[in-house]
Structure formats: structure tokens, C-alpha cells
Design an enzyme around this catalytic site. Structure first.
Site, PDB file in Angstrom:
ATOM      1  N   HIS A   1      -4.366   4.162  -3.029  1.00  0.00           N
ATOM      2  CA  HIS A   1      -4.382   3.450  -1.749  1.00  0.00           C
ATOM      3  C   HIS A   1      -3.439   2.245  -1.756  1.00  0.00           C
ATOM      4  O   HIS A   1      -2.654   2.051  -0.826  1.00  0.00           O
ATOM      5  CB  HIS A   1      -5.805   2.994  -1.420  1.00  0.00           C
ATOM      6  CG  HIS A   1      -5.910   2.155  -0.187  1.00  0.00           C
ATOM      7  ND1 HIS A   1      -6.058   2.691   1.068  1.00  0.00           N
ATOM      8  CD2 HIS A   1      -5.874   0.813  -0.016  1.00  0.00           C
ATOM      9  CE1 HIS A   1      -6.104   1.719   1.963  1.00  0.00           C
ATOM     10  NE2 HIS A   1      -6.009   0.562   1.333  1.00  0.00           N
TER      11      HIS A   1
ATOM     12  N   HIS B   1       0.851  -1.186   0.000  1.00  0.00           N
ATOM     13  CA  HIS B   1       0.000   0.000   0.000  1.00  0.00           C
ATOM     14  C   HIS B   1       0.892   1.244   0.000  1.00  0.00           C
ATOM     15  O   HIS B   1       1.579   1.522   0.981  1.00  0.00           O
ATOM     16  CB  HIS B   1      -0.916   0.000   1.221  1.00  0.00           C
ATOM     17  CG  HIS B   1      -1.858  -1.163   1.259  1.00  0.00           C
ATOM     18  ND1 HIS B   1      -1.464  -2.409   1.677  1.00  0.00           N
ATOM     19  CD2 HIS B   1      -3.165  -1.270   0.908  1.00  0.00           C
ATOM     20  CE1 HIS B   1      -2.495  -3.248   1.595  1.00  0.00           C
ATOM     21  NE2 HIS B   1      -3.530  -2.584   1.134  1.00  0.00           N
TER      22      HIS B   1
ATOM     23  N   GLU C   1     -17.780  -3.857  24.202  1.00  0.00           N
ATOM     24  CA  GLU C   1     -16.987  -5.084  24.291  1.00  0.00           C
ATOM     25  C   GLU C   1     -15.799  -5.089  23.338  1.00  0.00           C
ATOM     26  O   GLU C   1     -14.705  -5.552  23.693  1.00  0.00           O
ATOM     27  CB  GLU C   1     -17.863  -6.315  24.014  1.00  0.00           C
ATOM     28  CG  GLU C   1     -18.846  -6.662  25.122  1.00  0.00           C
ATOM     29  CD  GLU C   1     -20.187  -5.986  24.946  1.00  0.00           C
ATOM     30  OE1 GLU C   1     -21.113  -6.316  25.703  1.00  0.00           O
ATOM     31  OE2 GLU C   1     -20.307  -5.126  24.040  1.00  0.00           O
TER      32      GLU C   1
ATOM     33  N   HIS D   1     -29.295 -15.388  23.851  1.00  0.00           N
ATOM     34  CA  HIS D   1     -28.307 -15.233  24.911  1.00  0.00           C
ATOM     35  C   HIS D   1     -27.717 -16.582  25.359  1.00  0.00           C
ATOM     36  O   HIS D   1     -26.985 -16.630  26.346  1.00  0.00           O
ATOM     37  CB  HIS D   1     -28.922 -14.521  26.113  1.00  0.00           C
ATOM     38  CG  HIS D   1     -29.015 -13.034  25.947  1.00  0.00           C
ATOM     39  ND1 HIS D   1     -29.651 -12.454  24.883  1.00  0.00           N
ATOM     40  CD2 HIS D   1     -28.529 -12.013  26.711  1.00  0.00           C
ATOM     41  CE1 HIS D   1     -29.568 -11.132  24.997  1.00  0.00           C
ATOM     42  NE2 HIS D   1     -28.887 -10.841  26.094  1.00  0.00           N
TER      43      HIS D   1
END
Length: 660
Positions: free
Chosen positions: A263, A28, A410, A472
Site C-alpha cells: 500500500h 504510496h 449531511e 441539539h
């Protein structure tokens, strides 16, 4: 500021990136070319470092969050005098080189964090900053300052679009990490298209809304870059800093500069013309002038003086504070008491609680025995039970706090814990429900790859969750984590195995450990001694009940279902062995003799029971055996009802054994 030599360095850095990407036809170019002036300023003295002491405790840390631009980092590490010779740049992305496609902390000197998946580096930088704040509060004294480093991370639009970055940025602003400086390579381009195709955010307004200081500069103006960095380092105002640097992606290759084509390696085919336009010699690739090398040698000599002055301060501090010095030495070494298990009191014989509850008891003893242990939770302390009593809460006003309130973030929790672990001073742990491990998984994978000793405390680990229902109930999650290389997944069966699991996690230095803990109560296996259960966890698998007479059948299990295997023996008679298998990975690392002593090849009649998908158990059970698992999603009902409905009972074990 000698802008002439900085300009030469930036030009030659562009040439090195072009040559490396062209040589391997991969990589890159956009960021290394677009951020060359930023690199020149950073590595000409704006970063406090000593390339001869790359792990200097008080160095500034630099994380390349936009890891695809790895030639940026390799180029500037080489030029500034790290042990990364030019030949390694010539071997970019080749087998066995120290210049892999994305930076890897264990592969290349000077690389602070393994980055690649976008946004992770921002989360890592937040973890480094948290660690730095805590280290300063813990070890600095009125007479001696030994920690006052800054944490830099270079990122682009791609990093900022990832949710993990936004989570981490919010956390950093809320906790006042003013030692954190992000440099935003704002070039208005993403991989596929111009950035306005997918974003329209006012970057300054966004960061300011998250309690950050923000400034926008010309990312090719040496004076503006240097001034912004100096101001960011000097402002100790309780707000993290972002420098939004407007840059031209692929600068130096006019055919692609400023476009999405810049890029990747799209500009490599134009490098001969580009190098000529930049004034680089046509007949010498990987060119660095003697003047540029001399400049960085002078910078390195000045940095060494700073390191020597700090060393004198450190020695004076150490002499004046021997106990603190000993604690810091142990922290840096990752030292944990070898007799850690003995420092955790045995549970009473009539103790009966969920393993998450037992874990909460163990955490209190662990916190006393391991002062570098810190823990956090994703807004679930009341359920995950890992809060350190009297440990205090980490905040801007209390950086010594041992409890980190990550909020409902999280993914950032995982990346921040990784950053703390990379820094190497504190033992980080984070907690949530097992089913939400999928939010943490990218960070868990990188911790495993980078051999970071992070502990994950994941509770509510099966359909025993009950009434919350199948959304869950993580039937597939534990096995899904077991397949990650170098991750230890420990699913303890009772309180003493839980103690052993926490000990195993702390004693491990070469990778992360995930603890899989129950919501529902489980009985103590008092048939076994405390030592047998705790030591058995360290081995990953062990004989929980030895057969009477000749061995005819092996029952094996982990976690809350082991009780059913133990209970089934009474109805199955002699010749039945029960094996507890809390950790597949640890068992697989044992020697062949030990494995044979637990699971002898001569006994092919085997049954495993676990409240999750069955697939991974077959390697222990064999084709002649039977696995009682849950190869479907769960049910919304009370936990005991769900377990019975899905076959997690003693009766199902007995029936399966009789059918073999």
C-alpha cells in the site's frame, strides 16, 4: 487497440511511480502500480479531454478519490501532455512542487478535485455528475449538444468503507446520475491488512441494490477495461455505473505485490530488481521511451480534433442562443450582480421572525437575481426554510430542479456541494441544523482549503433551540467552525443582517461561507438603516450604536444576543458603544484603520455576549474585559428559559458592565 504500446506505457508508468516514491522515501506505490493498465486505457482516449484546454467545458472529468495514489494521476497527466513536466514528477512531495502528497485542485493542472480523506472524491464525483446533468438540461438545445460529458472516479476499498461514500452512492442511484462511472480498484487489501479483515460485502450486489449497474472485470486486461468503459459511457439508462476492477496491488514488485505492505512505500527498497524485471533501463530513472511519448502525442492530436469540432458546435449554439450563451458565460465566470443587495427587498419595520425565516424570504429574491444559485437540505427544508419556491426538485426526470433533496446525508451533502463548486457552473448551497455541522465538517474543511464558494445554511444555532435539549444545542459548534482557515462564519442579528449575510456569501468567490441562523424570533434593529446593517455584515463588524459623549465602554455581540447589548445601553448611560460582530473573519480582513475606528485600542473596557463558548471572543475583548458565554452544555427546557438560565440576558450585560 494497440496493446503493445499500452503495455509499454503501463510498465513505464510503474517505473515513474517507483522512482518518485523512492526519491522522496515517501508516498504510496500500491495503487499506481496496481492500476497502471486502467490509467493506460483511460488516458489513451477513453477519457474525452484536451490537455491544452484543461478546463474545456465538455471534457470528461476524472477524480482520484483514492488520493493517496497521487503518483497515478501525476504520471498519466504528464504522459498525456498536460503542463506537468517530468521535473515535477522528480520533485514529488517536495516543497514548492506541483506534485503534492495528495492531489490539490488549485496546485496541479488537470486535477479536478482536492482529494485525500477517503470517500470525499466519490462525493465530489456525484456533485460533478449532478452539475453535468443540470448543465445539459439547461443549455443543450434540439440543434446543439454542448454538454454530454461523463464523470469518472477511481476509488478503492478504503473509500468505499467510509460512510460519506455510501451516502453519495445512495443519492446518485436514487437521482439517476447515469453520467457517473466509478472504477473500483478492488485489490482485496487495505492499509493494515487484507480487506477481508474488515469487510465481506458483495460489491456487485451492493451497487445493484443502490440502483447502479455493476460489472466485474480483470483490471489488468486492456480489452476488458476498454470494453467496460465504452459500455458504461454508452448506456444512458438512468443508472450510474461501477466497474469493479480486480487488480494486484503493487504489481511489478513481487516481494510485496498482493499484500498490505504494497500500500505505502514498503516496496520502494526493491525497485532496482523490480525495474530490471520490468525491462526498464538500469542507468536511467524516470524513464519514458520515445515510442510512448509519440503514442500520447498522437492521442492528444486526436483529442484536439474532438475539441475543435465541439468548439464549432459551441460557436453555432452561441450564435443561435445569445441569451443562453450570456448566462453560461456568467456562470463560468461566477458572475453575481454587484448590486445584489438592492435586488433583495427591505423587510417591513414591524417584521419579527427567526433569522432562518428571514433567510427563507431572502432565498426567494436571491434565486431570481442569481440564476445559477441552487440549494439543498438534509431532509430539513421545513425547518431550514431554504426551499426555492417554483424552483422545482432535482431528479432524474427533472434535472433542471433547483432544490436538491439530499436526504439524511449531511456528509455527502457537503462533498456533493463541493463537486458542484469544483465544476464551476452553479452556486451550491446546503442546509441542516447547526449541531449537525459536525457531520459536514470534513467537506467544509476541504471547501475552505480549495477556495470553493459553497454556502452552508445552518439553522437552530444556539441553546435557543430549547426543548430538544443539549444534544441539539450547539454551544461549541459556531466557534469550532470559526477556527477553520478561509471559512467565513456569519451570525446575523436580524433580518437585514441576514440579507447582508446571503449577499456576502454570493459575492465571495475565494472560499465558502457558513450562515448561522436562529430558530427563535429576533427583533429588527430599526435604529439602523437597511444599508448600514447589510453593509456592516460585508465588513464583518460595525458600530450598531454610537456612544454619547466620550467612549467609556464597548459592548459587542453577534446573532440573537446583540439585542441584549443594545437594550443594556439604556441602563448604562452615556459613553457606551455597541458593536455588531456577525463575522470575525471578514472583520479581520479589514484594514487596520477601519478596525481601529470600530474597536479603538484606547477603550479597554469591553464586554462580549454570545450564546456559545467564550474562547474566541477574548481576542477582541482583551484581558481587561469580560465575555458572557456558555462554556458548558445546554439544558432541556423552553428556549427563552434556557437563555435566561445560562445568562443570555440584558440584565447579565448590565451587571457585568457595572462590575468592570
Amino acid at each position: 487497440m494497440n496493446t503493445a504500446i499500452l503495455s509499454q506505457a503501463a510498465t513505464q508508468a510503474r517505473g515513474l511511480a517507483m522512482d518518485a516514491v523512492h526519491a522522496c522515501n515517501s508516498g504510496h506505490l500500491g495503487l499506481p502500480l496496481g492500476c497502471a493498465e486502467i490509467g493506460a486505457v483511460l488516458y489513451s482516449g477513453a477519457l474525452r479531454q484536451n490537455p491544452d484546454a484543461p478546463k474545456w467545458l465538455n471534457r470528461d472529468r476524472f477524480i482520484l478519490s483514492a488520493g493517496h495514489g497521487s503518483m497515478f494521476l501525476y504520471t498519466w497527466l504528464h504522459l498525456s501532455g498536460y503542463a506537468l513536466p517530468l521535473d515535477e514528477l522528480k520533485r514529488f512531495r517536495q516543497l514548492g512542487s506541483h506534485t503534492p502528497g495528495h492531489p490539490e485542485s488549485f496546485e496541479t493542472v488537470g486535477v479536478e478535485a482536492t482529494t485525500g480523506p477517503l470517500g470525499q472524491g466519490i462525493g465530489n464525483a456525484v456533485g460533478f455528475a449532478l452539475s453535468g446533468k443540470r448543465a445539459a438540461a439547461k443549455f443543450n438545445t434540439a440543434d446543439h449538444v454542448i454538454f454530454d460529458q461523463h464523470i469518472f472516479a477511481l476509488h478503492g476499498d478504503g473509500c468505499l468503507q467510509e460512510g460519506v461514500a455510501k451516502e453519495a452512492i445512495a443519492f446518485a442511484g436514487h437521482t439517476g446520475l447515469d453520467n457517473l462511472i466509478l472504477i473500483y480498484d478492488s485489490n482485496d487489501v487495505t492499509l493494515d491488512a487484507m480487506a477481508d479483515r474488515t469487510q465481506g460485502e458483495d460489491a456487485e450486489a451492493y451497487f445493484k441494490s443502490q440502483q447502479w449497474d455493476a460489472v466485474t472485470i480483470d483490471g489488468h486486461d486492456f480489452a476488458a477495461i476498454a470494453a467496460a468503459i465504452e459500455k458504461a459511457k454508452s448506456d444512458k439508462n438512468g443508472r450510474p455505473k461501477v466497474i469493479i476492477a480486480k487488480t494486484l496491488i503493487g504489481k511489478g514488485i513481487p516481494q510485496v505485490a498482493g499484500t498490505a505492505s504494497a500500500h505505502g512505500e514498503g516496496g520502494a527498497k526493491f525497485i532496482d530488481e523490480a525495474r530490471a524485471n520490468l525491462g526498464l533501463p538500469a542507468d536511467e530513472h524516470f524513464y519514458v521511451s520515445a515510442e510512448v511519448y509519440a503514442h500520447f502525442a498522437e492521442v492528444k492530436a486526436e483529442q484536439k480534433k474532438g475539441f475543435e469540432a465541439w468548439t464549432a458546435t459551441y460557436n453555432a449554439w452561441s450564435a443561435a442562443n445569445p441569451e443562453l450563451a450570456a448566462e453560461l458565460t456568467n456562470s463560468v465566470a461566477g458572475a453575481v450582480p454587484s448590486d445584489l443587495s438592492s435586488k433583495i427587498p427591505a423587510f417591513a419595520a414591524d417584521y419579527k421572525d427567526a433569522t432562518r425565516g428571514a433567510g427563507g424570504v431572502v432565498v426567494q429574491a436571491l434565486a431570481k437575481a442569481v440564476p445559477q444559485f441552487i440549494t439543498g437540505s438534509a431532509d430539513l427544508y421545513g425547518s431550514t426554510k431554504n426551499y426555492i419556491k417554483d424552483g422545482g426538485d432535482f431528479s432524474a426526470s427533472n434535472p433542471l430542479g433547483r432544490n436538491i433533496w439530499f436526504g439524511i446525508r449531511e456528509h455527502a451533502m457537503g462533498a456533493i456541494c463541493n463537486g458542484i463548486a469544483y465544476d464551476g457552473l452553479f452556486r451550491a448551497s446546503g442546509a441542516t441544523f447547526m449541531v449537525f455541522a459536525d457531520y459536514v465538517r470534513p467537506a467544509i474543511r476541504l471547501a475552505s482549503l480549495s477556495k470553493l464558494p459553497v454556502t452552508y445554511i445552518f439553522t437552530h444555532d444556539s441553546v435557543g433551540v430549547g426543548e430538544d435539549g443539549p444534544t441539539h444545542q450547539p454551544v461549541e459548534t459556531v466557534s469550532g467552525l470559526r477556527v477553520i482557515p478561509n471559512l467565513d462564519v456569519i451570525r446575523p442579528a436580524d433580518a437585514e443582517e441576514t440579507a447582508g449575510a446571503f449577499v456576502a456569501a454570493q459575492l465571495r468567490s475565494d472560499g465558502p461561507t457558513m450562515l448561522s441562523l436562529t430558530r427563535q424570533a429576533v427583533p429588527l434593529m430599526n435604529e439602523l438603516s437597511v444599508e448600514e446593517r447589510r453593509d456592516g455584515v460585508l465588513r464583518g463588524g460595525y458600530i450598531a450604536k454610537k456612544e454619547n459623549g466620550d467612549l467609556k465602554l464597548i459592548l459587542m455581540s453577534s446573532g440573537s444576543e446583540l439585542q441584549h447589548a443594545m437594550a443594556a445601553v439604556a441602563e448604562l448611560g452615556d459613553g457606551v458603544r455597541v458593536v455588531s460582530m456577525p463575522c470575525f473573519e471578514r472583520f479581520d480582513r479589514q484594514g487596520a484603520d477601519y478596525q481601529e475606528s470600530v474597536l479603538p485600542k484606547s477603550c479597554t473596557k469591553r464586554i462580549a455576549i454570545e450564546a456559545g463558548v467564550s474562547g474566541l471572543w477574548w481576542k477582541y475583548v482583551g484581558l481587561g474585559g469580560k465575555v458572557l458565554g456558555i462554556d458548558r452544555f445546554g439544558i432541556s427546557a423552553p428556549g427563552n428559559t434556557v437563555m435566561k438560565e445560562l445568562g443570555m440576558t440584558k440584565e447579565h450585560v448590565v451587571a457585568a458592565a457595572k462590575a468592570l
